[in-house]
Design a protein around this motif. Structure first.
Motif, PDB file in Angstrom:
ATOM      1  N   PRO A 263       0.803  -1.227   0.000  1.00 19.46           N
ATOM      2  CA  PRO A 263       0.000   0.000   0.000  1.00 19.46           C
ATOM      3  C   PRO A 263       0.831   1.269   0.000  1.00 19.46           C
ATOM      4  CG  PRO A 263      -0.156  -1.117   2.119  1.00 19.46           C
ATOM      5  CD  PRO A 263       0.509  -2.059   1.180  1.00 19.46           C
ATOM      6  N   VAL A 264       1.963   1.272   0.691  1.00 17.06           N
ATOM      7  CA  VAL A 264       2.814   2.468   0.704  1.00 17.06           C
ATOM      8  C   VAL A 264       3.327   2.769  -0.704  1.00 17.06           C
ATOM      9  CG1 VAL A 264       4.971   3.433   1.562  1.00 17.06           C
ATOM     10  CG2 VAL A 264       3.472   2.192   3.115  1.00 17.06           C
ATOM     11  N   ALA A 265       3.842   1.733  -1.366  1.00 21.75           N
ATOM     12  CA  ALA A 265       4.359   1.927  -2.728  1.00 21.75           C
ATOM     13  C   ALA A 265       3.245   2.267  -3.703  1.00 21.75           C
ATOM     14  CB  ALA A 265       5.106   0.665  -3.178  1.00 21.75           C
ATOM     15  N   ALA A 266       2.061   1.660  -3.532  1.00 26.98           N
ATOM     16  CA  ALA A 266       0.951   1.925  -4.451  1.00 26.98           C
ATOM     17  C   ALA A 266       0.468   3.365  -4.348  1.00 26.98           C
ATOM     18  CB  ALA A 266      -0.203   0.957  -4.156  1.00 26.98           C
ATOM     19  N   VAL A 267       0.303   3.866  -3.118  1.00 25.36           N
ATOM     20  CA  VAL A 267      -0.137   5.252  -2.946  1.00 25.36           C
ATOM     21  C   VAL A 267       0.910   6.219  -3.480  1.00 25.36           C
ATOM     22  CG1 VAL A 267      -0.703   7.019  -1.229  1.00 25.36           C
ATOM     23  CG2 VAL A 267      -1.629   4.713  -0.992  1.00 25.36           C
ATOM     24  N   ALA A 268       2.186   5.949  -3.200  1.00 25.94           N
ATOM     25  CA  ALA A 268       3.255   6.823  -3.694  1.00 25.94           C
ATOM     26  C   ALA A 268       3.325   6.799  -5.219  1.00 25.94           C
ATOM     27  CB  ALA A 268       4.590   6.396  -3.092  1.00 25.94           C
ATOM     28  N   LEU A 269       3.158   5.623  -5.816  1.00 24.14           N
ATOM     29  CA  LEU A 269       3.196   5.517  -7.271  1.00 24.14           C
ATOM     30  C   LEU A 269       2.007   6.220  -7.908  1.00 24.14           C
ATOM     31  CD1 LEU A 269       4.663   4.238  -9.713  1.00 24.14           C
ATOM     32  CD2 LEU A 269       3.195   2.232  -9.419  1.00 24.14           C
ATOM     33  N   PHE A 270       0.830   6.105  -7.292  1.00 20.86           N
ATOM     34  CA  PHE A 270      -0.366   6.769  -7.805  1.00 20.86           C
ATOM     35  C   PHE A 270      -0.230   8.284  -7.710  1.00 20.86           C
ATOM     36  CE2 PHE A 270      -4.530   8.672  -6.777  1.00 20.86           C
ATOM     37  CZ  PHE A 270      -5.178   8.446  -7.974  1.00 20.86           C
ATOM     38  N   GLN A 271       0.403   8.780  -6.664  1.00 21.33           N
ATOM     39  CA  GLN A 271       0.509  10.225  -6.454  1.00 21.33           C
ATOM     40  C   GLN A 271       1.635  10.849  -7.265  1.00 21.33           C
ATOM     41  OE1 GLN A 271       0.708  11.303  -2.316  1.00 21.33           O
ATOM     42  NE2 GLN A 271       1.249  13.438  -2.721  1.00 21.33           N
ATOM     43  N   PHE A 272       2.788  10.192  -7.331  1.00 20.59           N
ATOM     44  CA  PHE A 272       3.967  10.813  -7.941  1.00 20.59           C
ATOM     45  C   PHE A 272       4.419  10.143  -9.241  1.00 20.59           C
ATOM     46  CE2 PHE A 272       4.525  11.493  -3.301  1.00 20.59           C
ATOM     47  CZ  PHE A 272       4.405  12.873  -3.286  1.00 20.59           C
ATOM     48  N   GLY A 273       3.913   8.931  -9.534  1.00 27.45           N
ATOM     49  CA  GLY A 273       4.467   8.198 -10.664  1.00 27.45           C
ATOM     50  C   GLY A 273       5.873   7.731 -10.332  1.00 27.45           C
TER      51      GLY A 273
END
Length: 357
Positions: A263-273
Motif C-alpha cells: 500500500p505504501v508503494a501503491a499510494v506513492a506511485l499513484f501520487q507521484f508516478g
C-alpha cells in the motif's frame, strides 16, 4: 515401535513434575483451542494487566498503596484510550474512506501502467503475460471485496458484544491488578504439588511476557509516529493511515513489513508516478524498517527474544493459524514458551541422570 515410544516416555516423563507440566500444558492448549472465543475478554484483560503492571509497581513505591496506584494508572490508561478513539480513529476512518473511493482510479492507472510495460521492455515481458497478471489481480480484488462485504455484515452482529467487552475488559484488568497476590495464590492452590518445572517455566516466562508486551506496544507507537512524520514531511497522501499500518505491521515480524510495502508503494506511485519523490519515499520506508529491525528491536527487547528468525516465522504461521490475531501477537512469547518447556524437560532429565549416576 511400541517399545521405542515406551522408552522415550519413560526417559522424558519418569518424574511427576514432568507429567504435571505436560498435563497442564495439554489442558491449557485444549481450553484455548475449543473455548478461545469465550475466554477472549479474559486474555485481552491479561494483556492489559501485563502492560500496566510496570507503572503500577513504580507508582506503588511512591504512594505506598497498590489500590491507589491501580486506580491512577487505570484512569490514565482509560483517558489515553478514549483520546485515541475520539482523536485518531476518526482521522484514520476518513482517510480510509477517501482511499477506498480513489481505489478504482488507482487500479485502472495501475492496469494501464502494466499494459504498457511490453512497449518499454519487450525482451522481458510479453502482452500475454501482462494480461494474465491483470486478470489474476482483478480476480483477487473481487474476492477481497466480497470478503470485506461479508465481514462487515457479520460484524454488525458483534456490536453488542464489543460494547460489553469495552466494559468487562477494563474491569477484569482492574481487579487482576488490584488482587494480583490473591489470584496467583488461588491458582497455585489448584495446581498439583509436583510443580517444580511449572514454577521454573513460569518464572522464566513471566518477566519475558511482560517485557515483550510493553516493548511491542512501544515499538508500534514509535514506528507509527516516525512513519507518519516521514510521510507527512514527504507530502505523501494518507500519511496517518499509512503510518498506522506501518506501526501495526510490526505485530507480524518480517511478514508485516513486506505486506505493508504494497500500500505504501501503491499510494506513492499513484501520487507521484516514477518520479524522484516516489523513490525518496521507498528509500525512506526502507530506512525506517532497517532502523526498526537493527536498532529499535534490540533496544526494546534486548535478550528477551533469543530466537532464530526461522522459528519466529514458523511460530507466526502456526499460532496465527490457530488463534488468528492473538496467535500472531503472542507468536514470539509462545515460541519462547516452547523453548522454555524444552529447556525445563532437558534440565530435569539431566538431573535425573545425574542422580542415577
Amino acid at each position: 515401535m511400541f517399545e521405542l515410544v515406551k522408552a522415550w516416555y519413560i526417559k522424558k516423563f519418569s518424574d511427576p513434575h514432568s507429567v504435571t507440566l505436560l498435563l497442564l500444558l495439554v489442558a491449557t492448549v485444549a481450553l484455548l483451542y475449543f473455548f478461545g472465543s469465550y475466554v477472549m475478554p479474559v486474555l485481552v484483560a491479561i494483556v492489559i494487566a501485563y502492560l500496566l503492571e510496570w507503572p503500577v509497581n513504580k507508582l506503588a513505591r511512591i504512594t505506598g498503596s497498590r489500590l491507589i496506584s491501580v486506580i491512577l494508572v487505570m484512569a490514565a490508561f482509560a483517558s489515553i484510550a478514549l483520546g485515541l478513539v475520539f482523536g485518531i480513529v476518526p482521522v484514520l476512518w476518513q482517510q480510509l474512506s477517501n482511499l477506498l473511493q480513489e481505489s478504482p482510479t488507482m487500479i485502472e492507472e495501475g492496469k494501464d501502467f502494466l499494459l504498457h510495460l511490453p512497449e518499454y521492455y519487450p525482451a522481458l515481458i510479453s502482452t500475454t503475460q501482462v494480461q494474465a497478471i491483470v486478470t489474476s489481480v482483478e480476480n483477487k480484488i473481487l474476492e477481497l471485496g466480497e470478503i470485506l462485504v461479508s465481514a462487515s455484515l457479520t460484524s454488525l452482529k458483534d456490536v453488542v458484544a464489543w460494547m460489553i467487552y469495552l466494559v468487562l475488559v477494563p474491569l477484569l484488568a482492574f481487579f487482576m491488578l488490584k488482587d494480583k497476590k490473591e489470584l496467583t495464590s488461588g491458582i497455585s492452590q489448584v495446581i498439583p504439588k509436583d510443580r517444580k518445572l511449572i514454577s521454573q517455566v513460569w518464572h522464566e516466562m513471566d518477566q519475558q511476557i511482560m517485557n515483550y508486551i510493553r516493548g511491542k506496544v512501544f515499538e508500534i507507537i514509535i514506528v507509527g509516529l516516525v512513519s507518519y512524520a516521514t510521510f507527512s514531511f514527504l507530502d505523501l497522501r494518507y500519511a496517518a493511515l499509512l503510518g498506522a499500518l506501518v506501526g501495526l505491521s510490526v505485530l507480524i515480524p518480517f511478514i508485516g513489513a513486506a505486506l505493508v510495502t504494497l500500500p505504501v508503494a501503491a499510494v506513492a506511485l499513484f501520487q507521484f508516478g516514477l518520479a524522484p519523490e516516489f523513490w525518496t519515499i521507498v528509500i525512506a520506508y526502507g530506512v525506517i524498517q532497517a532502523l526498526d529491525g537493527n536498532v529499535l528491536v534490540p533496544l526494546l527487547f534486548s535478550e528477551a527474544v533469543d530466537l532464530n528468525p526461522v522459528y519466529i516465522i514458523v511460530a507466526v504461521l502456526f499460532f496465527g493459524g490457530l488463534w488468528g490475531f492473538w496467535g500472531v501477537f503472542f507468536a514470539i512469547p509462545l515460541a519462547s514458551l516452547v523453548k522454555a518447556l524444552i529447556n525445563a524437560w532437558s534440565s530435569n532429565n539431566q538431573g535425573l541422570i545425574a542422580k542415577q549416576d
